[in-house]
Enzyme design. Structure first.
Site, mmCIF file in Angstrom:
data_model
loop_
_atom_site.group_PDB
_atom_site.id
_atom_site.type_symbol
_atom_site.label_atom_id
_atom_site.label_comp_id
_atom_site.label_asym_id
_atom_site.label_seq_id
_atom_site.Cartn_x
_atom_site.Cartn_y
_atom_site.Cartn_z
ATOM 1 C CG HIS A 178 -31.122 36.086 -50.394
ATOM 2 N ND1 HIS A 178 -30.711 35.275 -51.435
ATOM 3 C CD2 HIS A 178 -31.966 35.317 -49.650
ATOM 4 C CE1 HIS A 178 -31.276 34.087 -51.330
ATOM 5 N NE2 HIS A 178 -32.036 34.080 -50.233
ATOM 6 C CD GLU A 229 -30.700 27.700 -51.761
ATOM 7 O OE1 GLU A 229 -31.856 27.786 -52.213
ATOM 8 O OE2 GLU A 229 -30.449 27.795 -50.534
ATOM 9 C CG ASP A 289 -30.881 32.280 -47.424
ATOM 10 O OD1 ASP A 289 -31.979 32.728 -47.787
ATOM 11 O OD2 ASP A 289 -30.454 31.178 -47.802
HETATM 12 N N1 ADE Z 1 -36.716 29.839 -47.928
HETATM 13 C C1 ADE Z 1 -35.992 30.351 -46.922
HETATM 14 N N2 ADE Z 1 -34.692 30.252 -47.184
HETATM 15 C C2 ADE Z 1 -34.571 29.664 -48.402
HETATM 16 C C3 ADE Z 1 -33.482 29.290 -49.235
HETATM 17 N N3 ADE Z 1 -32.215 29.485 -48.872
HETATM 18 N N4 ADE Z 1 -33.754 28.705 -50.411
HETATM 19 C C4 ADE Z 1 -35.008 28.482 -50.781
HETATM 20 N N5 ADE Z 1 -36.067 28.813 -50.037
HETATM 21 C C5 ADE Z 1 -35.852 29.402 -48.858
HETATM 22 ZN ZN ZN Z 2 -33.220 32.525 -49.624
#
Ligand code: ADE
Ligand code: ZN
Length: 332
Positions: A19, A202, A280
């Site tokens: 990710h 999230e 991320d």
């Molecule tokens: N784009 C980049 N990082 C992201 C995240 N953590 N959640 C959603 N879109 C993203």
């Molecule tokens: Zn992400």
């Protein structure tokens, strides 16, 4: 195992990253260098000003700055340089395999062609196994704040490059943009042979995770941390062994959790879920994969067995072939 032994165990462990948004690896130094090279005016005067702007109150406040930063990426070599810089850094952290998200619409919306974006990234990926000892795959994400029609157009543009893309994903502003908005796009993408993943749970509710599974047919859920609010959902994720790509430092920076001590990573593992640790958008959130693991281990008191399970889970959850997984596992 003492703290320094644990640290060296984590640093040396062969890792897989599942990710990682390539646009989220744009370090301020490279952002300035590319702005100069491409004659793009940034609203920040220097690197300190950029770092000061990286204080986020939620996902959207981060995304606004993330898309602004991506505006310096224009030429094919910019995408090569960005990707190569990440791969070099990851290789130093003993990442042996990375599955990398990219956001084509963040670039095509600005007039940069799909071909420019993917060709630059692809050149870096091709050189990486021999030069850096790291393999990588690409996952093309649709921006969920844009329309399903725009995602469908992007899917069409990607087809000539299908062999370079392992899966489709879904990212950007989660609230108000449920996975089901993209049902038809994912149906067609899967009919074309792409695997599917999606950011869900999230900031959004467990219902979005159900939709990612049942409507989009994903084989992994990105983040997914809100699943613990729904015991039936946890049962489903455990039964089908659906991996979660968890990003601890991101979750704290974007205020999904107040602090790392409040993060539910350990509880996810205790529930029997296939949780993994990832970075991320490391240039924005203050840490690559090793830092995520080190800080999560300390804050949550993860045991050596739990840390080892996180990495085993990531290899299992990757889109590598069974033989490739086995050879990476044996190298562990
Ligand atoms: N784009 C980049 N990082 C992201 C995240 N953590 N959640 C959603 N879109 C993203
Ligand atoms: Zn992400």
């Amino acid at each position: 195992m003492g703290p320094s032994e644990m640290e060296s165990f984590i640093r040396k462990m062969p890792k897989a990253e599942l990710h990682l948004h390539i646009e989220g690896t744009l370090e301020p130094e490279l952002m300035f260098a590319l702005a100069r090279r491409n004659k793009v005016q940034l609203r920040f005067k220097n690197i300190e000003e950029i770092r000061k702007a990286y204080r986020f109150k939620d996902l959207q406040s981060f995304l606004d700055i993330y898309y602004e930063g991506a505006g310096v990426l224009i030429e094919e070599r910019d995408f090569f340089d960005l990707t190569w810089a990440y791969l070099e850094r990851a290789a130093k952290e003993n990442v042996r395999h990375a599955e990398i998200f990219f956001d084509p619409q963040a670039h095509t919306e600005r007039g940069v062609s799909f071909e420019t974006v993917i060709t630059g990234m692809r050149r870096a990926l091709e050189d990486a196994p021999a030069k850096l000892g790291i393999s990588a795959k690409l996952i093309m994400c649709f921006l969920r704040h844009l329309s399903a029609a725009s995602a469908m157009e992007t899917l069409g543009r990607s087809l000539p490059f299908k062999k370079w893309i392992a899966a489709v994903g879904l990212d950007s502003s989660e609230m108000g943009h449920p996975p089901k908005k993209f049902a038809e796009v994912f149906r067609q993408a899967r009919a074309e042979g792409f695997l599917a993943v999606a950011h869900a749970g999230e900031e959004g509710p467990p219902e979005y995770i159900w939709q990612a599974l049942d409507v989009l047919g994903v084989s992994r859920v990105d983040h997914g941390v809100r699943c613990l609010e729904d015991p039936a959902l946890v049962q489903r994720l455990v039964k089908d062994r659906i991996p979660l790509t968890v990003c601890p430092l991101s979750n704290v920076k974007l205020r999904a959790f107040q602090s790392l001590k409040d993060h539910n990573l350990k509880r996810l593992l205790e529930a029997g879920l296939c949780a993994t640790v990832n970075s991320d958008d490391p240039a924005y959130f203050g840490g690559y994969i090793t830092e995520n693991m080190l800080q999560a281990q300390t804050a949550l008191g993860l045991t050596r067995a739990e840390v080892a399970a996180l990495t085993r889970n990531a290899l299992e959850a990757s889109f590598l072939s069974p033989e490739q997984k086995r050879s990476l596992l044996n190298g562990q």
